[in-house]
Design a protein around this motif. Structure first.
Motif, short mmCIF file in Angstrom:
data_model
loop_
_atom_site.label_atom_id
_atom_site.label_comp_id
_atom_site.label_asym_id
_atom_site.label_seq_id
_atom_site.Cartn_x
_atom_site.Cartn_y
_atom_site.Cartn_z
N THR A 49 -24.55 63.18 -21.76
CA THR A 49 -24.96 64.53 -21.41
C THR A 49 -23.76 65.46 -21.35
N GLY A 50 -22.58 64.89 -21.17
CA GLY A 50 -21.37 65.70 -21.05
C GLY A 50 -20.35 65.34 -22.11
N PRO A 51 -19.09 65.74 -21.89
CA PRO A 51 -18.03 65.47 -22.87
C PRO A 51 -17.70 63.99 -22.94
N LEU A 52 -17.05 63.61 -24.03
CA LEU A 52 -16.63 62.22 -24.19
C LEU A 52 -15.40 61.94 -23.34
N HIS A 53 -15.14 60.66 -23.15
CA HIS A 53 -13.96 60.23 -22.40
C HIS A 53 -12.70 60.67 -23.15
N PRO A 54 -11.63 61.05 -22.46
CA PRO A 54 -10.41 61.49 -23.16
C PRO A 54 -9.79 60.43 -24.05
N THR A 330 -11.45 56.80 -14.91
CA THR A 330 -10.41 57.44 -15.72
C THR A 330 -10.93 58.62 -16.54
N ALA A 331 -12.20 58.94 -16.42
CA ALA A 331 -12.80 59.97 -17.28
C ALA A 331 -12.19 61.35 -17.08
N SER A 332 -11.65 61.63 -15.89
CA SER A 332 -11.10 62.96 -15.62
C SER A 332 -9.59 63.02 -15.83
N MET A 333 -8.99 61.94 -16.29
CA MET A 333 -7.53 61.88 -16.45
C MET A 333 -7.11 62.29 -17.86
N ALA A 334 -5.85 62.69 -17.98
CA ALA A 334 -5.26 62.89 -19.30
C ALA A 334 -5.09 61.52 -19.96
N PRO A 335 -5.03 61.46 -21.28
CA PRO A 335 -4.98 60.17 -21.97
C PRO A 335 -3.89 59.22 -21.47
N GLU A 336 -2.64 59.68 -21.35
CA GLU A 336 -1.57 58.78 -20.93
C GLU A 336 -1.76 58.32 -19.50
N ALA A 337 -2.24 59.20 -18.64
CA ALA A 337 -2.51 58.81 -17.25
C ALA A 337 -3.63 57.78 -17.20
N ALA A 338 -4.64 57.95 -18.04
CA ALA A 338 -5.75 57.00 -18.08
C ALA A 338 -5.26 55.63 -18.54
N PHE A 361 -2.86 43.53 -23.81
CA PHE A 361 -3.99 43.18 -24.66
C PHE A 361 -5.31 43.54 -23.99
N ILE A 362 -5.47 43.18 -22.74
CA ILE A 362 -6.71 43.50 -22.02
C ILE A 362 -6.87 45.02 -21.90
N SER A 363 -5.78 45.71 -21.64
CA SER A 363 -5.84 47.17 -21.54
C SER A 363 -6.30 47.78 -22.85
N ARG A 364 -5.82 47.23 -23.98
CA ARG A 364 -6.25 47.74 -25.28
C ARG A 364 -7.74 47.48 -25.49
N LEU A 365 -8.23 46.32 -25.08
CA LEU A 365 -9.66 46.03 -25.21
C LEU A 365 -10.49 47.03 -24.41
N LEU A 366 -10.04 47.32 -23.20
CA LEU A 366 -10.78 48.26 -22.36
C LEU A 366 -10.75 49.67 -22.96
N GLU A 367 -9.60 50.08 -23.44
CA GLU A 367 -9.53 51.40 -24.06
C GLU A 367 -10.41 51.47 -25.30
N ILE A 373 -18.50 52.63 -25.65
CA ILE A 373 -19.43 53.13 -24.64
C ILE A 373 -19.88 54.54 -25.00
N ASP A 374 -18.92 55.36 -25.41
CA ASP A 374 -19.28 56.72 -25.82
C ASP A 374 -20.06 56.73 -27.13
N PHE A 375 -19.81 55.77 -28.00
CA PHE A 375 -20.60 55.64 -29.22
C PHE A 375 -22.08 55.47 -28.88
#
Length: 515
Positions: A49-54, A330-338, A361-367, A373-375
């Motif tokens: 309903t709103g913007p995508l994750h950064p 992390t949806a409200s954070m800037a990309p690097e902060a997220a 590696f796990i962080s990359r999977l989550l990102e 999820i947005d797809f």
């Protein structure tokens, strides 16, 4: 986070839900077009309903959406076109009109002998349907290998990231063979398919002995050829299992191999991983250890849960990091902060002491999964409409490198029908509901890969296809006799990036019978 239940999973009895319509307005697969009973689909907390994750990759999402729609649309168009052709069968110049319609709508001609016999008996729609499915599969495979629709410019950089930044020289991933996980690599996890060794098994219950053999070949190649890296480099073999569950209908749409019991699916996957590591260590001592990772995939939303291993490599089945929770935080954070926040969450979940390579590696999977999820939010209102099975054909054998789309194919990984009989029986049961109930046959594509560098490999692959085809038709003799089962035999040279080769079909005369 201690998570003994999915916070997004409905508690208590789950009412059946009405599936949303397809983008073209037609009823979803398995859903009647007329109104019926059923409660509205529960609203996913992340529904679009709103913007995508950064961190979401909007361009990649659109690219994947286009590919998914084109391929599945080509399969789903078959029935509508055949209905129109069936209505023409008693008109003058039927054959010419049917061929023109098929070329315009499907992109390929129909078998002349089937059309020519229509005036004698009724048009053989079952054979015609199977022919069209097989032709569409062949064209999909050819396009995959010639145009690389899932490739990205940075795919090659991923291999360096995994080896140099994460410390893994090979990714060996086993998702469940359920068609709802066929897209796990390229979509849900957003990993380059060429960088991953993928072998689906029912319930993600991979064969330990064969996996050990593949591990031995990998390590032998590192020693002899220095590929993918030198044996003295401090990297490890990462074995991943992806089990699945349903957040919206947990008691009916979970993993059939484990009775829709999420806990059992996770426990069985972990046990199989531990058996693999123990087998390697028993044979080659502790210095040959492998690294293990257990993931869960929600087939409704494509959100993953990661059982983050502790510093000593242990996995707790009652603890996981939920990608949807990470998304929200992390949806409200800037990309690097997220990204920094995700890495810190992984460290916290591990309890400290975890290797930074595994954190990365796990962080990359989550990102990556945040984009998926947005797809689902962008294009499926937060949850897929085809909550259950909606596969277009059954894939039997070994291979299918080109299949990366959700609910396109039900896999039955096997070398003999006897060893894979249970998996194949499940597939036939699924297609009795999807196809046979509508008078349509079950299309089965049999596939064996070979290596042209090995003398006689192609011939052995062809014989394997023929043996499996005969066994499949023998096991389901009644379906085969009635025209409700058809097979396409294919082989592919794994030493080269090229499409599979057709070596036989039950539709070839005189195997086909009129019905």
């Amino acid at each position: 986070m201690l998570a003994r239940r999915d916070p997004y999973q409905p508690q208590g009895p789950t009412a059946p839900r009405r599936r949303p319509p397809r983008p073209d307005g037609r009823a979803p697969v398995g859903q009647p077009s007329s109104p019926g009973l059923g409660a509205p689909r529960p609203q996913d907390p992340l529904a679009a309903t709103g913007p995508l994750h950064p961190l979401a990759n909007r361009e990649r999402n659109q690219q994947l959406r286009t590919y998914d729609s084109q391929v599945k649309g080509s399969f789903d168009n078959i029935v509508e076109v055949l209905k129109r052709i069936s209505a023409l069968q008693h008109e003058p110049d039927f054959e010419q009109k049917a061929q023109a319609l098929a070329m315009d709508e499907l992109g390929f001609p129909l078998p002349e002998d089937i059309l020519a016999n229509a005036w004698v008996t009724q048009l053989d729609m079952r054979s015609l349907f199977a022919w069209c499915v097989f032709e569409t599969y062949k064209r999909t495979s050819e396009a995959f290998f010639t145009s690389d629709p899932l490739g990205e410019p940075e795919d090659h950089a991923f291999d360096a990231f995994v080896r140099e930044d994460c410390g893994f020289h090979l990714l060996d991933v086993t998702p469940c063979a359920d068609g709802r996980l066929a897209h796990a690599i390229s979509y849900a996890l957003r990993l380059p398919f060429s960088s991953v060794r993928r072998r689906p098994y029912a319930g993600a219950m991979f064969d330990v002995e064969r996996t050990v053999t593949r591990w031995i070949k990998t390590e032998h190649r590192r020693h002899r050829e220095g590929a993918p890296n030198q044996a003295h480099e401090d990297t490890r073999y990462l074995k991943v299992v992806v089990y699945h569950f349903s957040s919206l209908d947990p008691h009916h749409q979970g993993c059939a191999a484990h009775g829709s019991d999420d806990a059992q699916a996770a426990r069985s996957g972990l046990n199989r991983l531990q058996d693999f590591r123990q087998a390697v260590e028993n044979s080659f001592c502790c210095g040959a250890s492998v690294t293990l990772l257990l993931l869960g995939l929600d087939t409704d939303t494509d959100a993953i849960r990661i059982h983050v291993p502790t510093a000593d490599g242990a996995t707790d089945l009652n603890r996981w990091l939920d990608a949807r929770e990470v998304y929200s935080q992390t949806a409200s954070m800037a990309p690097e902060a997220a990204r920094a926040a995700i890495g810190e969450r992984v460290r916290q979940e591990a309890g400290g002491g975890i290797e930074e390579g595994m954190v990365r590696f796990i962080s990359r999977l989550l990102e990556n999964n945040i984009s998926q999820i947005d797809f689902v939010r962008q294009f499926h209102q937060g949850a897929y409409g085809d909550a259950g099975h909606a596969e277009r054909f059954i894939g039997v054998g070994i291979g299918f490198k080109e299949i990366h789309l959700r609910n396109l194919t039900y896999f039955a990984h096997m070398e003999t029908v006897e060893e894979g009989a249970a998996d194949l029986d499940v597939g036939i049961k699924i297609f009795k509901g999807l196809n046979i109930s509508r008078g349509l046959p079950v299309p089965v594509v049999i596939r064996y890969d070979f290596h042209s560098s090995v003398p006689g490999s192609r011939e052995r692959a062809v014989r394997s296809c023929e043996r499996i085809a005969a066994a499949v038709h023998g096991r389901y003799r009644d379906l085969s006799r009635q025209g409700f089962l058809h097979t396409l035999l294919t082989v592919r040279d794994g030493d080269h990036h090229k499409p599979p080769e057709v070596v036989g079909s039950s539709l070839q005369a005189p195997a086909r019978e009129a019905h």
